[in-house]
Design a protein around this motif. Structure first.
Motif, PDB file in Angstrom:
ATOM      1  N   CYS A  43      77.885  -1.346  46.470  1.00  0.00           N
ATOM      2  CA  CYS A  43      77.959  -0.171  45.610  1.00  0.00           C
ATOM      3  C   CYS A  43      79.423   0.123  45.297  1.00  0.00           C
ATOM      4  O   CYS A  43      80.325  -0.398  45.946  1.00  0.00           O
ATOM      5  CB  CYS A  43      77.288   1.039  46.260  1.00  0.00           C
ATOM      6  SG  CYS A  43      77.968   1.496  47.867  1.00  0.00           S
TER       7      CYS A  43
ATOM      8  N   THR B 210      77.430   4.317  42.907  1.00  0.00           N
ATOM      9  CA  THR B 210      76.392   3.601  42.167  1.00  0.00           C
ATOM     10  C   THR B 210      76.089   2.270  42.831  1.00  0.00           C
ATOM     11  O   THR B 210      77.001   1.492  43.123  1.00  0.00           O
ATOM     12  CB  THR B 210      76.833   3.350  40.715  1.00  0.00           C
ATOM     13  OG1 THR B 210      77.222   4.590  40.120  1.00  0.00           O
ATOM     14  CG2 THR B 210      75.703   2.736  39.904  1.00  0.00           C
ATOM     15  N   HIS B 211      74.800   2.032  43.079  1.00  0.00           N
ATOM     16  CA  HIS B 211      74.400   0.759  43.674  1.00  0.00           C
ATOM     17  C   HIS B 211      74.499  -0.335  42.619  1.00  0.00           C
ATOM     18  O   HIS B 211      74.025  -0.192  41.493  1.00  0.00           O
ATOM     19  CB  HIS B 211      72.981   0.850  44.222  1.00  0.00           C
ATOM     20  CG  HIS B 211      72.635  -0.251  45.175  1.00  0.00           C
ATOM     21  ND1 HIS B 211      72.193  -1.487  44.767  1.00  0.00           N
ATOM     22  CD2 HIS B 211      72.696  -0.307  46.536  1.00  0.00           C
ATOM     23  CE1 HIS B 211      71.982  -2.253  45.810  1.00  0.00           C
ATOM     24  NE2 HIS B 211      72.274  -1.571  46.904  1.00  0.00           N
TER      25      HIS B 211
END
Length: 231
Positions: free
Chosen positions: A54, A77-78
């Motif tokens: 991430c 955010t992955h």
């Protein structure tokens, strides 16, 4: 590792949504890129988290956020799923970074380590059609003792103990919550395996959909105790 104590709210968006209202919390940013959000309760279990791979970006709040008292916004955010964890920070009371070096990992006692090896070699004890994926499957919060697949090809996570108690069930629950966020693994079921499983642990495991398996260490080692012999 970066440790931040801040007054913040947290929102998770992706396959599921979750909201943590404004409160003082501990934010852990680990060297592997993961972010964990802790309160002062709940033992070792984070309130929410994002596991690697991430990316973390810190952005300026917009006018609406600033008017609400937000001083900065963390967006995690992955990389594979695009799931997002958004931390809206109001005040920071502590912010420090520490180099912990290379961790040697959890050293299991001799019996637990041998149980793991034996079960990996005798994976059929989990049930017909089970196959071994690997031992010590690493996650962002520690290694799962055994990762296997059942006859249908679904993932199975196994936690091994000499004596199974509630803490072991909680540990496996934490692994399952994390692993079921990975679309390459999900759905993942759990097996809590031990030489002896306490009644409270069995009740908790079954309530959470985790299967319990009692292991006969001597039988797995091929030791005959003589009880079942006629001569």
């Amino acid at each position: 590792m970066r440790l931040v104590i801040a007054t913040c709210s947290v929102d998770y968006a992706g396959r599921l949504t979750a909201h943590l209202p404004l409160a003082k919390r501990l934010l852990l940013v680990k060297g592997d890129g993961s972010l964990l959000v802790h309160s002062d309760g709940g033992s070792y279990k984070p309130l929410n988290w994002m596991s690697p791979p991430c990316t973390l970006s810190i952005i300026e709040p917009d006018e609406v956020q600033r008017s609400a008292g937000v001083s900065e916004v963390w967006k995690v955010t992955h990389t594979k799923t695009a799931d997002m964890l958004v931390v809206s920070i109001h005040d920071i009371e502590h912010d420090s970074a520490h180099d912990l070096g290379v961790d040697p990992g959890l050293q299991k006692d001799g019996v637990e380590a041998h149980l793991q090896k034996l079960l990996a070699e005798q994976i059929h004890l989990l049930g017909d059609g089970h196959t071994l994926v690997r031992r010590e499957y690493m996650t962002a919060i520690g290694p799962v003792d055994i990762l296997a697949r059942d006859a249908s090809g679904a993932s199975v996570a196994v936690e091994l103990k000499r004596r199974g108690d509630i803490d072991g069930v909680e540990q496996l629950t934490r692994y399952l919550e994390l692993m079921n966020r990975d679309p390459l693994l999900a759905p993942v079921t759990g097996v809590f395996a031990a030489q002896e499983i306490k009644p409270q642990a069995r009740t908790l495991a079954e309530d959470r959909g985790i299967r319990c398996l009692v292991l006969d260490y001597d039988a797995m080692r091929g030791i005959d105790d003589g009880i079942a012999r006629l001569f």
